[in-house]
Each structure stands twice: as structure tokens, then as C-alpha cells.
Design a protein around this motif. Structure first.
Motif, PDB file in Angstrom:
ATOM      1  N   PRO A   1      -7.736 -47.134  -1.448  1.00  0.00           N
ATOM      2  CA  PRO A   1      -8.614 -48.225  -1.171  1.00  0.00           C
ATOM      3  C   PRO A   1      -8.716 -49.080  -2.558  1.00  0.00           C
ATOM      4  CG  PRO A   1      -9.784 -46.345  -1.702  1.00  0.00           C
ATOM      5  CD  PRO A   1      -8.588 -45.980  -1.569  1.00  0.00           C
ATOM      6  N   LEU A   2      -9.121 -50.454  -2.391  1.00  0.00           N
ATOM      7  CA  LEU A   2      -9.377 -51.546  -3.335  1.00  0.00           C
ATOM      8  C   LEU A   2     -10.309 -51.014  -4.315  1.00  0.00           C
ATOM      9  CD1 LEU A   2      -8.534 -54.646  -1.492  1.00  0.00           C
ATOM     10  CD2 LEU A   2      -7.003 -53.473  -2.803  1.00  0.00           C
ATOM     11  N   THR A   3     -10.279 -51.321  -5.613  1.00  0.00           N
ATOM     12  CA  THR A   3     -11.484 -51.053  -6.408  1.00  0.00           C
ATOM     13  C   THR A   3     -12.224 -52.449  -6.386  1.00  0.00           C
ATOM     14  OG1 THR A   3     -10.311 -52.053  -8.382  1.00  0.00           O
ATOM     15  CG2 THR A   3     -10.234 -49.774  -8.115  1.00  0.00           C
ATOM     16  N   ASP A   4     -13.473 -52.564  -7.190  1.00  0.00           N
ATOM     17  CA  ASP A   4     -14.142 -53.715  -7.056  1.00  0.00           C
ATOM     18  C   ASP A   4     -13.313 -54.933  -7.989  1.00  0.00           C
ATOM     19  OD1 ASP A   4     -16.314 -52.930  -5.564  1.00  0.00           O
ATOM     20  OD2 ASP A   4     -17.328 -52.122  -7.324  1.00  0.00           O
ATOM     21  N   GLU A   5     -12.458 -54.575  -8.899  1.00  0.00           N
ATOM     22  CA  GLU A   5     -11.747 -55.460  -9.863  1.00  0.00           C
ATOM     23  C   GLU A   5     -10.697 -55.939  -8.875  1.00  0.00           C
ATOM     24  OE1 GLU A   5     -10.686 -52.664 -12.822  1.00  0.00           O
ATOM     25  OE2 GLU A   5     -12.549 -53.436 -14.038  1.00  0.00           O
ATOM     26  N   ASP A   6     -10.011 -54.920  -7.983  1.00  0.00           N
ATOM     27  CA  ASP A   6      -8.930 -55.580  -7.165  1.00  0.00           C
ATOM     28  C   ASP A   6      -9.586 -56.566  -6.134  1.00  0.00           C
ATOM     29  OD1 ASP A   6      -7.069 -53.468  -8.259  1.00  0.00           O
ATOM     30  OD2 ASP A   6      -7.697 -52.203  -6.582  1.00  0.00           O
TER      31      ASP A   6
ATOM     32  N   LEU B   1     -10.264 -64.578  -6.444  1.00  0.00           N
ATOM     33  CA  LEU B   1      -9.877 -65.435  -7.146  1.00  0.00           C
ATOM     34  C   LEU B   1      -8.613 -66.114  -6.616  1.00  0.00           C
ATOM     35  CD1 LEU B   1     -10.491 -64.027 -10.994  1.00  0.00           C
ATOM     36  CD2 LEU B   1     -11.683 -65.925  -9.844  1.00  0.00           C
ATOM     37  N   CYS B   2      -7.923 -65.392  -6.143  1.00  0.00           N
ATOM     38  CA  CYS B   2      -6.499 -65.985  -5.599  1.00  0.00           C
ATOM     39  C   CYS B   2      -6.907 -66.698  -4.389  1.00  0.00           C
ATOM     40  CB  CYS B   2      -5.544 -65.025  -5.531  1.00  0.00           C
ATOM     41  SG  CYS B   2      -4.932 -64.377  -7.152  1.00  0.00           S
ATOM     42  N   LEU B   3      -7.579 -66.132  -3.315  1.00  0.00           N
ATOM     43  CA  LEU B   3      -7.809 -66.811  -2.182  1.00  0.00           C
ATOM     44  C   LEU B   3      -8.892 -67.835  -2.079  1.00  0.00           C
ATOM     45  CD1 LEU B   3      -8.567 -63.382  -0.152  1.00  0.00           C
ATOM     46  CD2 LEU B   3      -6.553 -64.918  -0.071  1.00  0.00           C
ATOM     47  N   ASN B   4      -9.481 -68.048  -3.395  1.00  0.00           N
ATOM     48  CA  ASN B   4     -10.150 -69.127  -3.548  1.00  0.00           C
ATOM     49  C   ASN B   4      -9.697 -70.490  -4.410  1.00  0.00           C
ATOM     50  OD1 ASN B   4     -12.558 -68.261  -2.144  1.00  0.00           O
ATOM     51  ND2 ASN B   4     -13.541 -67.448  -3.868  1.00  0.00           N
ATOM     52  N   GLY B   5      -8.401 -70.083  -4.808  1.00  0.00           N
ATOM     53  CA  GLY B   5      -7.541 -71.196  -5.486  1.00  0.00           C
ATOM     54  C   GLY B   5      -7.747 -71.335  -6.998  1.00  0.00           C
ATOM     55  N   GLU B   6      -8.582 -70.282  -7.528  1.00  0.00           N
ATOM     56  CA  GLU B   6      -8.898 -70.203  -8.969  1.00  0.00           C
ATOM     57  C   GLU B   6      -7.816 -69.892  -9.782  1.00  0.00           C
ATOM     58  OE1 GLU B   6     -12.978 -68.850  -9.902  1.00  0.00           O
ATOM     59  OE2 GLU B   6     -13.203 -68.913  -7.506  1.00  0.00           O
ATOM     60  N   LYS B   7      -6.896 -68.888  -9.190  1.00  0.00           N
ATOM     61  CA  LYS B   7      -5.774 -68.399  -9.593  1.00  0.00           C
ATOM     62  C   LYS B   7      -4.623 -68.333  -8.897  1.00  0.00           C
ATOM     63  CE  LYS B   7      -6.969 -65.743 -13.699  1.00  0.00           C
ATOM     64  NZ  LYS B   7      -6.523 -64.343 -14.178  1.00  0.00           N
ATOM     65  N   THR B   8      -3.161 -68.314  -9.372  1.00  0.00           N
ATOM     66  CA  THR B   8      -2.274 -67.967  -8.424  1.00  0.00           C
ATOM     67  C   THR B   8      -2.144 -66.750  -8.231  1.00  0.00           C
ATOM     68  OG1 THR B   8      -0.414 -68.392  -9.923  1.00  0.00           O
ATOM     69  CG2 THR B   8      -1.416 -70.412  -9.011  1.00  0.00           C
ATOM     70  N   PHE B   9      -1.204 -66.240  -7.187  1.00  0.00           N
ATOM     71  CA  PHE B   9      -1.078 -64.816  -7.074  1.00  0.00           C
ATOM     72  C   PHE B   9      -0.136 -64.532  -8.039  1.00  0.00           C
ATOM     73  CE2 PHE B   9      -2.754 -65.672  -2.722  1.00  0.00           C
ATOM     74  CZ  PHE B   9      -3.486 -64.417  -2.716  1.00  0.00           C
TER      75      PHE B   9
ATOM     76  N   GLU C   1       0.100 -65.666 -11.199  1.00  0.00           N
ATOM     77  CA  GLU C   1      -0.793 -65.513 -12.430  1.00  0.00           C
ATOM     78  C   GLU C   1      -1.223 -64.100 -12.336  1.00  0.00           C
ATOM     79  OE1 GLU C   1      -2.103 -69.986 -13.395  1.00  0.00           O
ATOM     80  OE2 GLU C   1      -3.179 -68.860 -12.012  1.00  0.00           O
ATOM     81  N   THR C   2      -1.616 -63.848 -11.376  1.00  0.00           N
ATOM     82  CA  THR C   2      -2.452 -62.512 -11.269  1.00  0.00           C
ATOM     83  C   THR C   2      -1.296 -61.407 -11.554  1.00  0.00           C
ATOM     84  OG1 THR C   2      -4.334 -63.335  -9.923  1.00  0.00           O
ATOM     85  CG2 THR C   2      -3.940 -61.058 -10.173  1.00  0.00           C
ATOM     86  N   VAL C   3      -0.154 -61.488 -10.766  1.00  0.00           N
ATOM     87  CA  VAL C   3       0.893 -60.362 -10.960  1.00  0.00           C
ATOM     88  C   VAL C   3       1.258 -60.121 -12.612  1.00  0.00           C
ATOM     89  CG1 VAL C   3       3.027 -59.665 -10.384  1.00  0.00           C
ATOM     90  CG2 VAL C   3       1.221 -60.406  -8.541  1.00  0.00           C
ATOM     91  N   GLU C   4       1.334 -61.406 -12.851  1.00  0.00           N
ATOM     92  CA  GLU C   4       1.765 -61.489 -14.292  1.00  0.00           C
ATOM     93  C   GLU C   4       0.840 -60.726 -15.375  1.00  0.00           C
ATOM     94  OE1 GLU C   4       2.967 -65.423 -15.320  1.00  0.00           O
ATOM     95  OE2 GLU C   4       4.614 -65.481 -14.134  1.00  0.00           O
ATOM     96  N   GLU C   5      -0.484 -60.825 -15.033  1.00  0.00           N
ATOM     97  CA  GLU C   5      -1.471 -60.589 -15.837  1.00  0.00           C
ATOM     98  C   GLU C   5      -1.449 -59.129 -15.763  1.00  0.00           C
ATOM     99  OE1 GLU C   5      -5.029 -62.422 -14.839  1.00  0.00           O
ATOM    100  OE2 GLU C   5      -4.680 -64.189 -15.665  1.00  0.00           O
ATOM    101  N   LEU C   6      -1.417 -58.615 -14.424  1.00  0.00           N
ATOM    102  CA  LEU C   6      -1.246 -56.930 -14.218  1.00  0.00           C
ATOM    103  C   LEU C   6      -0.089 -56.282 -14.659  1.00  0.00           C
ATOM    104  CD1 LEU C   6      -2.498 -56.935 -10.616  1.00  0.00           C
ATOM    105  CD2 LEU C   6      -3.832 -56.256 -12.554  1.00  0.00           C
ATOM    106  N   VAL C   7       1.230 -57.034 -14.786  1.00  0.00           N
ATOM    107  CA  VAL C   7       2.237 -56.535 -15.474  1.00  0.00           C
ATOM    108  C   VAL C   7       2.062 -56.412 -17.046  1.00  0.00           C
ATOM    109  CG1 VAL C   7       4.780 -56.996 -15.840  1.00  0.00           C
ATOM    110  CG2 VAL C   7       3.915 -57.266 -13.512  1.00  0.00           C
TER     111      VAL C   7
END
Length: 57
Positions: free
Chosen positions: A23-28, A34-42, A44-50
Motif C-alpha cells: 500500500p502507498l505511504t502518506d509520502e507516496d 504533486l504530480c497530478l496537480n501539475g506542481e511537479k512532473t513524474f 522529476e519525482t522519479v529522478e528525486e527518488l532514484v
């Protein structure tokens, strides 16, 4: 993506992940929102997680 309901999308993703025992965490959920609201791209988010989970050798 303004015509999509982020809460519904997140709930659907969470349900799918929960079926697999992950299951997703609250952070997930916050990252997805953020991505769905257009505040970040997917991308960018993947790069940050990597970067966050890649350990230097």
C-alpha cells in the motif's frame, strides 16, 4: 490533468498496490498529488527518488 480527480486516482493506485501487499505511504500519496496537480512532473519525482535511494559506491 485538471479534469481528473487526483483523490480518486490515488485511491485506485493505492488499492492496486495494496492487492500486491504494497500500500502507498502518506509520502507516496503526497508525491502523486504533486504530480497530478501539475506542481511537479513524474520524471522529476522519479529522478528525486532514484537520487534518494541510490547509494554511492
Amino acid at each position: 490533468m485538471s479534469n481528473l480527480n487526483p483523490d480518486r486516482i490515488i485511491a485506485n493506485v493505492n488499492a492496486t498496490m495494496a492487492m500486491e501487499g504494497m500500500p502507498l505511504t502518506d509520502e507516496d500519496k503526497a508525491r502523486l498529488r504533486l504530480c497530478l496537480n501539475g506542481e511537479k512532473t513524474f520524471e522529476e519525482t522519479v529522478e528525486e527518488l532514484v537520487r534518494m535511494y541510490t547509494q554511492p559506491v
